[in-house]
Each structure stands twice: as C-alpha cells, then as structure tokens.
Design a protein around this motif. Structure first.
Motif, PDB file in Angstrom:
ATOM      1  N   VAL A  50      18.799  65.225 -57.554  1.00 16.75           N
ATOM      2  CA  VAL A  50      17.645  65.688 -58.577  1.00 16.75           C
ATOM      3  C   VAL A  50      16.362  66.105 -57.682  1.00 16.75           C
ATOM      4  O   VAL A  50      16.175  65.769 -56.431  1.00 16.75           O
ATOM      5  N   PRO A  51      15.669  67.202 -58.444  1.00 14.71           N
ATOM      6  CA  PRO A  51      14.655  67.661 -57.525  1.00 14.71           C
ATOM      7  C   PRO A  51      13.559  66.759 -57.200  1.00 14.71           C
ATOM      8  O   PRO A  51      13.190  66.983 -55.916  1.00 14.71           O
ATOM      9  N   GLY A  52      13.156  65.882 -58.092  1.00  8.88           N
ATOM     10  CA  GLY A  52      12.139  64.866 -57.653  1.00  8.88           C
ATOM     11  C   GLY A  52      12.557  64.273 -56.543  1.00  8.88           C
ATOM     12  O   GLY A  52      11.733  63.831 -55.635  1.00  8.88           O
ATOM     13  N   ALA A  53      13.694  63.595 -56.437  1.00 10.88           N
ATOM     14  CA  ALA A  53      13.980  62.686 -55.134  1.00 10.88           C
ATOM     15  C   ALA A  53      14.044  63.740 -54.137  1.00 10.88           C
ATOM     16  O   ALA A  53      13.663  63.152 -53.048  1.00 10.88           O
ATOM     17  N   TYR A  54      14.536  64.932 -54.251  1.00  7.46           N
ATOM     18  CA  TYR A  54      14.723  65.537 -52.906  1.00  7.46           C
ATOM     19  C   TYR A  54      13.286  65.982 -52.505  1.00  7.46           C
ATOM     20  O   TYR A  54      13.022  66.005 -51.485  1.00  7.46           O
ATOM     21  N   LEU A  55      12.321  66.375 -53.460  1.00  4.95           N
ATOM     22  CA  LEU A  55      10.987  66.733 -52.706  1.00  4.95           C
ATOM     23  C   LEU A  55      10.399  65.296 -52.093  1.00  4.95           C
ATOM     24  O   LEU A  55       9.665  65.676 -51.265  1.00  4.95           O
ATOM     25  N   GLU A  56      10.641  63.996 -52.739  1.00  5.43           N
ATOM     26  CA  GLU A  56      10.117  63.045 -51.951  1.00  5.43           C
ATOM     27  C   GLU A  56      10.713  62.787 -50.460  1.00  5.43           C
ATOM     28  O   GLU A  56      10.174  62.582 -49.722  1.00  5.43           O
ATOM     29  N   TYR A  57      12.189  62.942 -50.387  1.00  4.43           N
ATOM     30  CA  TYR A  57      12.865  62.852 -49.052  1.00  4.43           C
ATOM     31  C   TYR A  57      12.249  64.250 -48.071  1.00  4.43           C
ATOM     32  O   TYR A  57      12.015  63.864 -46.848  1.00  4.43           O
ATOM     33  N   LYS A  58      11.851  65.192 -48.718  1.00  4.83           N
ATOM     34  CA  LYS A  58      11.649  66.240 -47.911  1.00  4.83           C
ATOM     35  C   LYS A  58      10.106  65.861 -47.465  1.00  4.83           C
ATOM     36  O   LYS A  58       9.882  66.147 -46.193  1.00  4.83           O
ATOM     37  N   ALA A  59       9.206  65.407 -48.342  1.00  4.15           N
ATOM     38  CA  ALA A  59       8.220  65.003 -47.985  1.00  4.15           C
ATOM     39  C   ALA A  59       8.061  63.832 -46.657  1.00  4.15           C
ATOM     40  O   ALA A  59       7.140  63.998 -45.635  1.00  4.15           O
ATOM     41  N   ALA A  60       8.668  62.999 -46.950  1.00  3.71           N
ATOM     42  CA  ALA A  60       9.031  61.822 -45.987  1.00  3.71           C
ATOM     43  C   ALA A  60       9.309  62.166 -44.710  1.00  3.71           C
ATOM     44  O   ALA A  60       8.915  62.094 -43.438  1.00  3.71           O
ATOM     45  N   LEU A  61      10.355  63.309 -44.710  1.00  5.31           N
ATOM     46  CA  LEU A  61      10.924  63.501 -43.368  1.00  5.31           C
ATOM     47  C   LEU A  61       9.941  64.657 -42.641  1.00  5.31           C
ATOM     48  O   LEU A  61       9.731  64.453 -41.380  1.00  5.31           O
ATOM     49  N   VAL A  62       9.074  65.441 -43.289  1.00  4.01           N
ATOM     50  CA  VAL A  62       8.154  66.321 -42.704  1.00  4.01           C
ATOM     51  C   VAL A  62       6.879  65.410 -42.281  1.00  4.01           C
ATOM     52  O   VAL A  62       6.467  65.890 -41.124  1.00  4.01           O
ATOM     53  N   ASN A  63       6.630  64.539 -42.959  1.00  5.96           N
ATOM     54  CA  ASN A  63       5.481  63.670 -42.451  1.00  5.96           C
ATOM     55  C   ASN A  63       5.995  62.733 -41.209  1.00  5.96           C
ATOM     56  O   ASN A  63       5.058  62.813 -40.206  1.00  5.96           O
ATOM     57  N   GLU A  64       6.897  62.466 -41.165  1.00  5.03           N
ATOM     58  CA  GLU A  64       7.696  61.725 -39.975  1.00  5.03           C
ATOM     59  C   GLU A  64       7.953  62.432 -38.883  1.00  5.03           C
ATOM     60  O   GLU A  64       7.674  62.411 -37.859  1.00  5.03           O
ATOM     61  N   CYS A  65       8.087  63.755 -39.065  1.00  2.00           N
ATOM     62  CA  CYS A  65       8.408  64.871 -37.911  1.00  2.00           C
ATOM     63  C   CYS A  65       7.094  65.294 -37.413  1.00  2.00           C
ATOM     64  O   CYS A  65       6.876  65.311 -36.287  1.00  2.00           O
ATOM     65  N   ASN A  66       5.977  65.382 -38.291  1.00  2.00           N
ATOM     66  CA  ASN A  66       4.734  65.679 -37.881  1.00  2.00           C
ATOM     67  C   ASN A  66       3.945  64.661 -36.958  1.00  2.00           C
ATOM     68  O   ASN A  66       3.490  64.968 -36.124  1.00  2.00           O
ATOM     69  N   LYS A  67       4.378  63.378 -37.359  1.00  2.00           N
ATOM     70  CA  LYS A  67       3.951  62.269 -36.431  1.00  2.00           C
ATOM     71  C   LYS A  67       4.414  62.203 -35.085  1.00  2.00           C
ATOM     72  O   LYS A  67       3.803  61.895 -34.153  1.00  2.00           O
ATOM     73  N   GLN A  68       5.745  62.313 -35.297  1.00  2.00           N
ATOM     74  CA  GLN A  68       6.493  62.109 -33.908  1.00  2.00           C
ATOM     75  C   GLN A  68       6.738  63.383 -33.246  1.00  2.00           C
ATOM     76  O   GLN A  68       7.228  63.137 -31.757  1.00  2.00           O
ATOM     77  N   GLY A  69       6.511  64.485 -33.568  1.00  2.00           N
ATOM     78  CA  GLY A  69       6.646  65.708 -33.001  1.00  2.00           C
ATOM     79  C   GLY A  69       8.163  66.420 -33.002  1.00  2.00           C
ATOM     80  O   GLY A  69       8.493  67.133 -32.172  1.00  2.00           O
ATOM     81  N   GLY A  70       9.114  65.688 -33.618  1.00  2.00           N
ATOM     82  CA  GLY A  70      10.320  66.025 -33.888  1.00  2.00           C
ATOM     83  C   GLY A  70      11.236  64.905 -34.661  1.00  2.00           C
ATOM     84  O   GLY A  70      10.405  63.949 -34.697  1.00  2.00           O
ATOM     85  N   LEU A  71      12.274  65.141 -34.781  1.00  2.00           N
ATOM     86  CA  LEU A  71      13.088  64.185 -35.830  1.00  2.00           C
ATOM     87  C   LEU A  71      14.461  64.269 -35.231  1.00  2.00           C
ATOM     88  O   LEU A  71      15.060  65.274 -35.395  1.00  2.00           O
ATOM     89  N   ARG A  72      15.280  63.316 -35.216  1.00  2.00           N
ATOM     90  CA  ARG A  72      16.489  62.977 -35.155  1.00  2.00           C
ATOM     91  C   ARG A  72      17.363  62.758 -36.270  1.00  2.00           C
ATOM     92  O   ARG A  72      16.516  62.106 -37.082  1.00  2.00           O
ATOM     93  N   LEU A  73      18.730  62.949 -36.184  1.00  2.00           N
ATOM     94  CA  LEU A  73      19.374  62.596 -37.628  1.00  2.00           C
ATOM     95  C   LEU A  73      19.140  60.912 -37.616  1.00  2.00           C
ATOM     96  O   LEU A  73      19.202  60.609 -38.910  1.00  2.00           O
TER      97      LEU A  73
END
Length: 443
Positions: free
Chosen positions: A390-413
C-alpha cells in the motif's frame, strides 16, 4: 431587616455613599427596596434620613458588615478573607509573611487556623470528595480510555511508531513538533512599556490574543488524541479489526469526523453503520431464501448445506480448467496430459512437468482510492502494484531507509532488512528500486 456580608478592608474597594459621596466604611446601610444598582449610605447620612429620588427614609434596610465570626469565634469574616488572600499572595507555608500581611494575627495563629478549618476540615473534605465523584461520573468510558496512571508508549524519535503517532509523546502529552510550531516567534519582540500609544498597546494585546488562540488549537488537537485513544495505535487497530472488511473501509473514511464528534458519539456513529451493514446482509440472505421458495429457517439450514456441497463440487469440476487457463502454454498442457496418461496406464512418467499445485502469483495491487497514491510517481506506483504494497506503508519504508542512509552515509541490504521487518523479497525489491532511482546509495 439585617443582613451580614463580608467585604475587603480597603475602603477604595467599595462604592461611595449616595448621600455625601465619601468612601464607605463598615458598617454601612444598604436599602432593601431600591436597586439595582444598590443604594448604599454611610451611617451619618442614614441617621439624617437622607432621601433621593425613589429612595425614602422609611424603606427597609440591611446592615452591611464583616465583623462577625464564621468558622471560629475569635476570627471575623474579614480576617478569614484576609487570611485566604494572604495565603494566595505569599504561598502556602510562608506563615510569617502571611501574618505580616494580615497584621492582626500571629504566625502560629494563622497556621493553626488555616490547617484546622481549610485543610483538615472534614466538611470540606467530604464536599471535595462529592465534587470529584460527580466529575468522574460525567466522564463516560470510551473505547480506549487513557488515564494518567497508565504506562503510555514511549516510541523512540523518528521510529515507525513515532511517525504513525505524528510525533506525539504520550509520556509528556506533547508533540515533537507542535501545531503552528513557530507561533512564539511573534511574541519574542513584544514588550509592554508605559509610553506606548493606545494604538500600539491595542496592537500588542491583539498579537497576544492571536497567540492564545493558537495555544487553544494545540490543546484541542491533543484532546482529540487523548479522548479517542489515538496515542496507542495498535489498540486502535485491534478495535477496527472487529468490524467486517466493508465496515473497516467505512471506519477509515469516517475517521475525519472524529474531530467533530466526541469519542462516545463517534463510536455510536460507527456502530450504527455496522448495524446497518449487518441488516442489509441479513435482508439480502432472506431475499435469497424467498427467491428459492424457502419459507422457514429449518429449510434454510438444509438449503445452506446443499449450497455448500454444490459449491465444492463445482470447484472440483473447474479445477482443471483453471489450471489450464493460468498456464497459458500449450506445450506445458500437452506434457501434463501425457503424464496423466502414463499414470493411468501404470507407467512411470518420464516427462517432467512443473507442479501445478504451487501457489500462483497474486495479481497486481489495485491502488485506486488508497491513501497516499497521489504522492507517488509512475515508477513508484508500478513498484507498489507489483510488490503489493500500500502507498502509505511504502512511503514510511522509503522515509526510514532514506533517513538511515543519510545518517550512515550509505545503506546495506542487511541494514534495510533490519530496519523494515517485512518479507525479505519485498525488502530487496524496495532496496534495489531506491538505489536504482538514486534515493539511497550502497554502503
């Protein structure tokens, strides 16, 4: 006629005498027949028989004084009021300052009298208890009540639960970011000084009134969250699941009216629609019975049993046609028929045939009417349809991954899978899509 009343010791707090215009001092006289406004006279004018317009010297009157005991024979009503005002001004426990302000009683007398008659008085205690019980009786239990004694959830900042609760912190009864968060900025430069003009003073007062209206709106929003039990989203979701699927969709649509109705009225509103749904379904079932010629519930039970048997037989007959319809491959169908012929003749089948008993892939998700669809671009919509997210869940997951990537400078699977705990295949598809579109980068 005589009536006793208590007033402040300050003579300027009383209106002037209607006869000599001097400030009244106790005791003084009030006409019981004239007024409003009250017709007040000092003792000198009263003894002279002063008359004015409708007031006559033979009118009945009341003597206004506070020189009488109320709770203690040694304390007048005036001293009782002075004690309460002194405690309010100086604070509870500062008995020396209270005594200095009263001037007529000592520190020990003030403390003893206040504790005896205003703190430990059983009459006052029973009255406060009744008031508390009456107040509790006025508050109806809502579906998910919130009490201060409960242990509210404490979601970590920027977590999924915190975002679901719009940043609300139940333990502090506050939001991480308040409604109209910068409302205080309008007050930072305001300073009331004596040489302000009338227009400037009125303008500053208007700015303060606007700020008060913003504070009221903040409290209104917090009250809605508390009254409707929205601070604990999981309990709220459990409450929704008790309704049929059709009523759940209605519940989601009607949620916006919760800010208008109270919690009890809103629950009744939803329950009435749920009852209407049940009645419509029952009417439809009875109409089906009537169309089949059934006139009693005993025959209806037999009809339901036979209908279930017919549906099972129909499903068995159409199983092969459904398999062939979804295979959409003539060679695979031929292999399957050859294998069945070998089994019927007693031979071991030599042609491997893909198993038709496995689970079929689900059709793409229909995003029509789902909240948050308008925030997606075409590629994101296609991803949500294929992954069935569902779009609402996707937007939440996307925001969480983008925020974590910005904090860590990159993101692994592996980090993505630990962050959003859903099906690993869906997580990989979301992860690959975000990397491909440039939203995140690999660590």
């Amino acid at each position: 006629m005589e009536r006793l009343a208590s007033f402040s010791s300050d003579p300027f707090d009383k209106p002037p005498c209607r006869g000599c215009s001097s400030y009244l001092t106790e005791p003084y006289v009030k006409c019981a027949e004239c007024g409003p406004p009250p017709f007040l006279l000092c003792l000198q004018c009263f003894t002279r028989g002063f008359e004015y317009k409708k007031h006559q010297s033979d009118h009945t009157y009341e003597i206004m004084t506070s020189d009488f005991p109320v709770l203690d024979p040694n304390w007048t009503a005036q001293e009782e009021m002075s004690l309460l005002e002194a405690v309010m001004d100086c604070g509870f426990g500062n008995w020396q300052d209270v005594a200095n302000q009263m001037c007529t009683k000592s520190k020990e007398e003030c403390e003893k009298h206040y504790m005896k008659h205003f703190i430990n008085n059983p009459l006052f205690a029973s009255t406060l208890l009744k008031l508390k019980q009456a107040e509790e009786a006025q508050h109806h239990e809502t579906a998910i009540p919130f009490h201060s004694a409960d242990d509210p959830p404490r979601p970590t900042f920027d977590s999924l639960l915190s975002r679901d609760m719009a940043g609300y912190m139940p333990a502090r009864a506050d939001f991480v970011e308040e409604f109209d968060n910068y409302a205080e900025w309008d007050l930072r430069d305001i300073d009331f000084v004596e040489d302000d003009s009338d227009i400037l003073h009125a303008l500053k007062i208007a700015v303060v009134d606007i700020y008060h209206s913003r504070l009221k709106e903040r409290q209104r929003r917090k009250k809605i969250i508390r009254d409707h039990g929205l601070i604990n989203l999981r309990k709220f979701q459990i409450l929704e699941r008790r309704y049929p699927k059709e009523v759940q969709e209605l519940y989601e649509t009607m949620r916006r009216f919760a800010r208008i109705l109270g919690p009890l009225e809103h629950d009744k509103f939803i329950e009435s629609h749920a009852l209407e749904f049940e009645l419509r379904r029952e009417i439809k079932r009875l109409q089906e019975y009537r169309a089949a010629g059934i006139t009693n519930f005993c025959s209806a039970r037999t009809y339901e049993h036979l209908k279930k048997s017919r549906d099972e037989e129909r499903l068995k007959r159409t199983m092969l046609s459904e398999v062939l319809q979804y295979i959409q491959d003539s060679s695979a169908c031929q292999q399957w028929l050859s294998r069945q012929a070998d089994i019927d003749s007693g031979l071991t089948p030599t042609i491997p045939v893909p198993s038709t008993t496995g689970r079929r892939s689900a059709p793409p998700l229909n995003l029509t009417g789902l909240p948050g669809t308008e925030k997606l671009n075409e590629k994101e919509k296609e991803l949500c349809q294929m992954v069935r997210l569902v779009p609402g869940a996707y937007l939440e997951y996307k925001a969480a991954l983008v925020n974590e990537c910005n904090k860590q400078g990159g993101l692994r699977l592996a980090q993505a899978r630990a962050l959003i705990k859903i099906d690993v295949n869906k997580t990989r598809k979301i992860y690959d899509f975000l990397i491909r579109e440039g939203y995140i980068t690999k660590a």
